[in-house]
Design a protein around this motif. Structure first.
Motif, mmCIF file in Angstrom:
data_model
loop_
_atom_site.group_PDB
_atom_site.id
_atom_site.type_symbol
_atom_site.label_atom_id
_atom_site.label_comp_id
_atom_site.label_asym_id
_atom_site.label_seq_id
_atom_site.Cartn_x
_atom_site.Cartn_y
_atom_site.Cartn_z
ATOM 1 N N SER A 171 -41.488 -6.076 8.352
ATOM 2 C CA SER A 171 -41.735 -6.896 9.529
ATOM 3 C C SER A 171 -40.604 -7.899 9.739
ATOM 4 C CB SER A 171 -43.061 -7.640 9.387
ATOM 5 O OG SER A 171 -43.203 -8.634 10.353
ATOM 6 N N VAL A 172 -40.188 -8.071 10.988
ATOM 7 C CA VAL A 172 -39.170 -9.075 11.326
ATOM 8 C C VAL A 172 -39.725 -10.466 11.045
ATOM 9 C CG1 VAL A 172 -37.829 -10.080 13.201
ATOM 10 C CG2 VAL A 172 -38.103 -7.603 13.064
ATOM 11 N N ALA A 173 -40.972 -10.685 11.417
ATOM 12 C CA ALA A 173 -41.587 -11.989 11.186
ATOM 13 C C ALA A 173 -41.635 -12.311 9.693
ATOM 14 C CB ALA A 173 -42.991 -12.015 11.783
ATOM 15 N N MET A 174 -41.906 -11.286 8.856
ATOM 16 C CA MET A 174 -41.935 -11.519 7.420
ATOM 17 C C MET A 174 -40.549 -11.810 6.881
ATOM 18 S SD MET A 174 -43.671 -11.877 4.692
ATOM 19 C CE MET A 174 -45.302 -11.165 4.817
ATOM 20 N N ALA A 175 -39.515 -11.155 7.425
ATOM 21 C CA ALA A 175 -38.143 -11.429 6.985
ATOM 22 C C ALA A 175 -37.795 -12.891 7.228
ATOM 23 C CB ALA A 175 -37.176 -10.505 7.721
ATOM 24 N N GLU A 176 -38.184 -13.414 8.388
ATOM 25 C CA GLU A 176 -37.922 -14.828 8.689
ATOM 26 C C GLU A 176 -38.695 -15.730 7.724
ATOM 27 O OE1 GLU A 176 -39.112 -15.129 12.733
ATOM 28 O OE2 GLU A 176 -37.293 -14.158 13.531
ATOM 29 N N ALA A 177 -39.928 -15.362 7.422
ATOM 30 C CA ALA A 177 -40.736 -16.163 6.496
ATOM 31 C C ALA A 177 -40.149 -16.128 5.091
ATOM 32 C CB ALA A 177 -42.172 -15.649 6.484
ATOM 33 N N GLN A 178 -39.657 -14.956 4.673
ATOM 34 C CA GLN A 178 -39.059 -14.842 3.336
ATOM 35 C C GLN A 178 -37.771 -15.665 3.239
ATOM 36 O OE1 GLN A 178 -38.721 -10.585 3.175
ATOM 37 N NE2 GLN A 178 -40.702 -10.304 2.146
ATOM 38 N N ALA A 179 -36.969 -15.642 4.297
ATOM 39 C CA ALA A 179 -35.738 -16.447 4.298
ATOM 40 C C ALA A 179 -36.077 -17.931 4.206
ATOM 41 C CB ALA A 179 -34.937 -16.159 5.568
ATOM 42 N N LYS A 180 -37.114 -18.332 4.907
ATOM 43 C CA LYS A 180 -37.543 -19.730 4.849
ATOM 44 C C LYS A 180 -38.019 -20.091 3.454
ATOM 45 C CE LYS A 180 -38.413 -23.589 7.085
ATOM 46 N NZ LYS A 180 -37.315 -24.398 7.693
ATOM 47 N N VAL A 181 -38.684 -19.171 2.791
ATOM 48 C CA VAL A 181 -39.130 -19.410 1.419
ATOM 49 C C VAL A 181 -37.932 -19.666 0.512
ATOM 50 C CG1 VAL A 181 -40.135 -18.296 -0.617
ATOM 51 C CG2 VAL A 181 -41.326 -18.183 1.568
ATOM 52 N N LEU A 182 -36.902 -18.847 0.649
ATOM 53 C CA LEU A 182 -35.727 -19.003 -0.214
ATOM 54 C C LEU A 182 -34.992 -20.316 0.056
ATOM 55 C CD1 LEU A 182 -34.235 -15.380 -0.368
ATOM 56 C CD2 LEU A 182 -35.076 -16.748 -2.292
ATOM 57 N N THR A 183 -34.765 -20.637 1.322
ATOM 58 C CA THR A 183 -34.009 -21.861 1.637
ATOM 59 C C THR A 183 -34.765 -23.109 1.203
ATOM 60 O OG1 THR A 183 -34.935 -21.837 3.886
ATOM 61 C CG2 THR A 183 -32.777 -20.806 3.570
ATOM 62 N N THR A 184 -36.043 -23.145 1.467
ATOM 63 C CA THR A 184 -36.815 -24.332 1.081
ATOM 64 C C THR A 184 -36.961 -24.435 -0.434
ATOM 65 O OG1 THR A 184 -38.893 -23.096 1.388
ATOM 66 C CG2 THR A 184 -38.102 -24.419 3.245
ATOM 67 N N TYR A 185 -37.031 -23.272 -1.105
ATOM 68 C CA TYR A 185 -37.122 -23.282 -2.569
ATOM 69 C C TYR A 185 -35.847 -23.843 -3.182
ATOM 70 C CZ TYR A 185 -37.094 -21.540 -7.361
ATOM 71 O OH TYR A 185 -36.996 -21.439 -8.732
ATOM 72 N N LEU A 186 -34.696 -23.339 -2.708
ATOM 73 C CA LEU A 186 -33.428 -23.817 -3.259
ATOM 74 C C LEU A 186 -33.236 -25.307 -2.973
ATOM 75 C CD1 LEU A 186 -31.142 -20.786 -2.311
ATOM 76 C CD2 LEU A 186 -32.058 -21.367 -4.569
ATOM 77 N N ASP A 187 -33.635 -25.728 -1.757
ATOM 78 C CA ASP A 187 -33.509 -27.143 -1.408
ATOM 79 C C ASP A 187 -34.411 -28.000 -2.269
ATOM 80 O OD1 ASP A 187 -32.495 -29.283 0.182
ATOM 81 O OD2 ASP A 187 -34.385 -29.282 1.304
ATOM 82 N N TRP A 188 -35.627 -27.522 -2.491
ATOM 83 C CA TRP A 188 -36.571 -28.274 -3.310
ATOM 84 C C TRP A 188 -36.123 -28.355 -4.761
ATOM 85 C CZ3 TRP A 188 -39.659 -31.826 -4.405
ATOM 86 C CH2 TRP A 188 -40.591 -31.757 -5.468
ATOM 87 N N MET A 189 -35.578 -27.269 -5.304
ATOM 88 C CA MET A 189 -35.091 -27.286 -6.678
ATOM 89 C C MET A 189 -33.947 -28.287 -6.842
ATOM 90 S SD MET A 189 -36.929 -25.294 -8.627
ATOM 91 C CE MET A 189 -38.315 -25.989 -7.684
ATOM 92 N N ARG A 190 -33.071 -28.366 -5.809
ATOM 93 C CA ARG A 190 -31.939 -29.310 -5.878
ATOM 94 C C ARG A 190 -32.437 -30.741 -5.804
ATOM 95 N NH1 ARG A 190 -29.016 -32.041 -2.238
ATOM 96 N NH2 ARG A 190 -30.188 -31.106 -0.510
#
Length: 379
Positions: free
Chosen positions: A116-135
């Motif tokens: 799903s395109v919508a899921m791809a966007e959600a997965q990308a958001k998961v990665l960016t927010t995760y990396l930002d939160w870890m930093r």
């Protein structure tokens, strides 16, 4: 005719008469001379030691209180409380199916893979927010302003929640963030089984576009099924939730319990519906199967009861129990009518109250009688 000839004829006539009398009485005499066997026909005599060794127990028949029952037709159905539907929450394309109809699955096992395109966007958001939160988390509140710290944490939690709402699992999200690569944010995700069970419905094709809420598979736990019985409304009033019942199919009886009494009548038959919970551990009952049911009511009646093991088939297939005769240890098979079997107890008719019967060890008595050469059936 001279006197001598007349006397000879008289003697001959007397001898003939005696012969006829003897021939007439001979069967009676023969019967009286037949030696009387120590056992009557069809009776076995056991010693006290034999009875003790075999565990034979006898008891006089007494009326006992039992719940009245009603018989009603029924139909097996899914247990809705143990049935789940596999369905997407976003528009997606089905790219792989992992199970087939009738297959047993475990909770968490992949059922279908979607893209799903919508899921791809959600997965990308998961990665960016995760990396930002870890930093931000690594720097700590002493360096990062509290508001920025909370925003990063909230963004990460919201991104996870959105991906889960779209259909990802916690395990899938954990694998995604551990990969630490945006190439994994490709919109591919699995819909998994929410419970242990069996695949009973499949309505999809590989490559098909799936819409939100579309039913792809149905999974149910068939170890416990429902049976919907139809009874007259006046009879339904005599039934209570929790009453014991049986589902009868193909010569087998399945224990069941009344779990619900529907308040609305069946529109077609105008009967009340009684829902039974039935154990189906051997997986022999399936949805749509027509069965017979027997349901206990709240009224009581009296009947003669013996243990189920006390009722045996005679040599010609009739039901019988072993009745103690005049002497202790003497038993004879007597035909009875087997009305029903409930919870290991046989309801019988055909004997008088107080008749002493074998309630334990009947099979041993039958075996001994058969070995003695007697017909174990009494007409």
């Amino acid at each position: 005719m001279n006197i001598l000839n007349f006397r000879q004829l008289a003697v001959r006539a007397s001898l003939l008469a005696v012969t006829l009398i003897i021939n007439t009485l001979s069967p009676v005499i023969a019967a009286d001379k037949t030696p009387h066997d120590e056992h009557q026909e069809g009776v076995i005599s056991l010693t006290t030691e034999q009875m003790k060794t075999a565990g034979i127990v006898v008891q006089p028949l007494q009326l006992q209180s039992i719940q009245s029952t009603i018989n009603a037709p029924g139909e097996v159905a899914f247990n809705s409380y143990k049935t789940t539907v596999i369905s997407p929450r976003i528009t997606a394309q089905l790219i792989k199916q992992h199970v087939v109809l009738g297959q047993s699955v475990k909770k968490g096992e992949a059922i279908v893979t979607l893209s799903s395109v919508a899921m791809a966007e959600a997965q990308a958001k998961v990665l960016t927010t995760y990396l930002d939160w870890m930093r931000i988390k690594a720097l700590g509140k002493k360096i990062i302003a509290e508001q920025r710290y909370l925003e990063a944490q909230i963004d990460w939690e919201l991104a996870k929640a959105k991906a889960i709402a779209y259909g990802m699992t916690h395990d899938q999200i954990n694998r995604l963030v551990k990969s630490n690569t945006f190439s994994q944010a490709n919109g591919i995700f699995d819909l998994v089984a929410l419970m242990d069970g069996t695949i009973l419905k499949e309505d999809h094709l590989v490559g098909q576009q799936i819409e939100p809420g579309q039913e792809l598979n149905v999974i149910t736990d068939e170890s416990n099924m429902w049976t919907i019985a139809n009874v007259p409304p006046d009879v339904a009033r005599k039934i209570s939730v929790g009453n014991k019942a049986s589902v009868l199919w193909d010569g087998q009886s399945y224990p069941a319990t009344v779990s619900q009494i529907y308040h609305n009548l069946d529109e077609r038959t105008r009967t009340s519906r009684i829902r039974l919970d039935v154990e189906n551990n051997e997986d022999t009952l399936h949805p749509g199967l027509f069965v017979d049911t027997q349901i206990e009511t709240s009224t009581q009646t009296s009947a003669l009861l013996v243990p189920e093991s006390a009722v045996l088939r005679s040599s010609d297939g009739d039901w019988q129990v072993f009745v103690e005769q005049d002497e202790v240890g003497e038993f004879k098979g007597v035909e009875i009518e087997l009305v029903d079997i409930r919870n290991g107890q046989a309801i019988i008719t055909g004997l008088d109250i107080g008749t002493t019967v074998v309630v334990e060890g009947a099979f041993f008595v039958q075996s001994e009688l058969a070995k003695s050469g007697f017909d174990i059936h009494n007409h």
